[in-house]
Write an enzyme that holds these catalytic residues in place. Structure first.
Site, PDB file in Angstrom:
ATOM      1  N   ASP A  73       0.837  -1.204   0.000  1.00  0.00           N
ATOM      2  CA  ASP A  73       0.000   0.000   0.000  1.00  0.00           C
ATOM      3  C   ASP A  73       0.870   1.251   0.000  1.00  0.00           C
ATOM      4  OD1 ASP A  73      -2.739  -0.956   0.051  1.00  0.00           O
ATOM      5  OD2 ASP A  73      -2.240  -1.817   2.000  1.00  0.00           O
ATOM      6  N   MET A  92       1.029   5.191  -0.062  1.00  0.00           N
ATOM      7  CA  MET A  92       0.193   6.366   0.253  1.00  0.00           C
ATOM      8  C   MET A  92       1.065   7.614   0.324  1.00  0.00           C
ATOM      9  SD  MET A  92      -2.178   4.775   3.246  1.00  0.00           S
ATOM     10  CE  MET A  92      -2.834   3.103   3.139  1.00  0.00           C
ATOM     11  N   HIS A  99      -0.410  -1.132  -4.744  1.00  0.00           N
ATOM     12  CA  HIS A  99      -1.659  -0.363  -4.775  1.00  0.00           C
ATOM     13  C   HIS A  99      -1.295   1.095  -4.537  1.00  0.00           C
ATOM     14  CE1 HIS A  99      -5.696   0.386  -2.426  1.00  0.00           C
ATOM     15  NE2 HIS A  99      -5.610   1.120  -3.517  1.00  0.00           N
ATOM     16  N   GLY A 128      -6.708   4.462   2.939  1.00  0.00           N
ATOM     17  CA  GLY A 128      -5.888   5.303   3.822  1.00  0.00           C
ATOM     18  C   GLY A 128      -5.367   4.591   5.057  1.00  0.00           C
ATOM     19  N   PHE A 129      -6.149   3.656   5.570  1.00  0.00           N
ATOM     20  CA  PHE A 129      -5.733   3.013   6.822  1.00  0.00           C
ATOM     21  C   PHE A 129      -6.143   1.544   6.843  1.00  0.00           C
ATOM     22  CE2 PHE A 129      -6.262   7.496   7.575  1.00  0.00           C
ATOM     23  CZ  PHE A 129      -5.082   7.822   8.233  1.00  0.00           C
ATOM     24  N   ASP A 148     -10.308  -5.345  -1.225  1.00  0.00           N
ATOM     25  CA  ASP A 148      -9.338  -4.831  -0.251  1.00  0.00           C
ATOM     26  C   ASP A 148     -10.047  -3.980   0.796  1.00  0.00           C
ATOM     27  OD1 ASP A 148      -7.135  -3.741   1.045  1.00  0.00           O
ATOM     28  OD2 ASP A 148      -6.419  -2.597  -0.688  1.00  0.00           O
ATOM     29  N   GLY A 167      -4.997  -7.163   5.604  1.00  0.00           N
ATOM     30  CA  GLY A 167      -3.875  -6.646   6.378  1.00  0.00           C
ATOM     31  C   GLY A 167      -3.948  -7.094   7.819  1.00  0.00           C
ATOM     32  N   SER A 168      -4.825  -6.432   8.583  1.00  0.00           N
ATOM     33  CA  SER A 168      -4.880  -6.712  10.024  1.00  0.00           C
ATOM     34  C   SER A 168      -5.307  -8.147  10.323  1.00  0.00           C
ATOM     35  CB  SER A 168      -5.809  -5.710  10.714  1.00  0.00           C
ATOM     36  OG  SER A 168      -7.023  -5.600  10.022  1.00  0.00           O
TER      37      SER A 168
HETATM   38  C1  DX5 Z   1      -6.351   0.574   2.840  1.00  0.00           C
HETATM   39  C2  DX5 Z   1      -5.422  -0.395   2.170  1.00  0.00           C
HETATM   40  C3  DX5 Z   1      -5.611  -1.815   2.545  1.00  0.00           C
HETATM   41  C4  DX5 Z   1      -5.440  -2.117   4.012  1.00  0.00           C
HETATM   42  C5  DX5 Z   1      -6.236  -3.321   4.337  1.00  0.00           C
HETATM   43  O1  DX5 Z   1      -6.177   1.824   2.266  1.00  0.00           O
HETATM   44  O2  DX5 Z   1      -5.542  -0.317   0.773  1.00  0.00           O
HETATM   45  O3  DX5 Z   1      -4.782  -2.652   1.765  1.00  0.00           O
HETATM   46  O4  DX5 Z   1      -4.131  -2.351   4.364  1.00  0.00           O
HETATM   47  O5  DX5 Z   1      -6.150  -3.517   5.703  1.00  0.00           O
HETATM   48  P1  DX5 Z   1      -7.262  -4.305   6.492  1.00  0.00           P
HETATM   49  O6  DX5 Z   1      -7.305  -5.698   5.908  1.00  0.00           O
HETATM   50  O7  DX5 Z   1      -6.797  -4.268   7.885  1.00  0.00           O
HETATM   51  O8  DX5 Z   1      -8.572  -3.594   6.264  1.00  0.00           O
HETATM   52 ZN    ZN Z   2      -4.506  -1.790  -0.545  1.00  0.00          ZN
END
Ligand code: DX5
Ligand code: ZN
Length: 225
Positions: free
Chosen positions: A48, A50, A79, A155-156, A188, A208-209
């Site tokens: 990711d 940003m 991304h 973003g997060f 995603d 992610g998490s």
């Molecule tokens: C958000 C990112 C995601 C994020 C997903 O902007 O594009 O890839 O890391 O994280 P989780 O799975 O924790 O929502």
């Molecule tokens: Zn992403």
């Protein structure tokens, strides 16, 4: 080394590709974090990017991708949540990105960004914010290898899955199948064991998490597969 593997549906016999997002990993130990999910069956690494303009957060750039390239065989799926991605695409290609996904809202010239990704030898993807209509990306469907449907506001990590995006995923699947296109559908944001059921039928899941935050990453990946 560029990713030259088969497409997801062929690769996994109808299964889903898992792309853990390193956004939720320990950035001070990236190589071992990536090795850990690779050993537990992850397919791609989701990176990711940003810029604190397109989204209100700042992460990493092409030098980290170049370093990661030396530490994993998994495809690096980048991304780009950045304004004017055309300025950065050449750097990511050079760094060894296997796939680059751009936001339809992030540039005035989406078509030329997609072209430069493809011509650079990477899999090219397009994505959209949750509040952007699917119609915005449909004109580009013939020019992409992947469409990423965001199920959180970008973003997060660690946000809740937006159920109101499920219709968008279904409608995209219908369009791709009707037009007989070979386009990967990736999802995603907020995907975990509990929300996995809502993304049934997609080709690639980013998490992610749910993966890096799990005490048992093998079990977390298995629950998403
Ligand atoms: C958000 C990112 C995601 C994020 C997903 O902007 O594009 O890839 O890391 O994280 P989780 O799975 O924790 O929502
Ligand atoms: Zn992403």
């Amino acid at each position: 080394m560029k990713y030259q593997g088969p497409w997801p549906r062929e690769a996994k016999l109808g299964g889903v590709l898992l792309a853990p997002s390193i956004l939720s990993s320990d950035f001070a130990h990236l190589a071992s974090e990536v090795a850990s999910v690779e050993s537990h069956g992850a397919d791609w690494v989701h990176v990711d990017v940003m810029d604190n303009h397109f989204v209100p957060n700042l992460t990493l750039g092409a030098p980290i991708v170049a370093s990661l390239r030396r530490h994993t065989k998994m495809p690096l799926d980048c991304h780009l949540m950045v304004e004017n991605p055309e300025k950065l695409i050449p750097d990511f290609l050079k760094a060894g990105a296997d796939g680059i996904t751009i936001h339809v809202e992030s540039t005035k010239d989406v078509a030329s960004c997609l072209r430069s990704i493809r011509e650079g030898g990477a899999r090219c993807g397009i994505t959209l914010r949750p509040h952007t209509k699917l119609g915005e990306i449909l004109p580009f469907l013939d020019q992409v290898d992947l469409v990423l449907v965001m199920t959180v506001e970008p973003g997060f990590g660690g946000q809740s899955f937006m159920h109101n995006q499920v219709e968008k995923i279904k409608s995209l699947r219908e369009t791709i199948d009707q037009r007989n296109l070979k386009v990967v559908i990736q999802v995603d944001g907020g995907v975990n064991e509990a929300t996995r059921v809502y993304v049934e039928g997609v080709d690639c899941i980013v998490a992610g998490s749910a993966v890096f935050g799990a005490s048992n990453r093998a079990a977390a990946l298995k629950a998403l597969s």
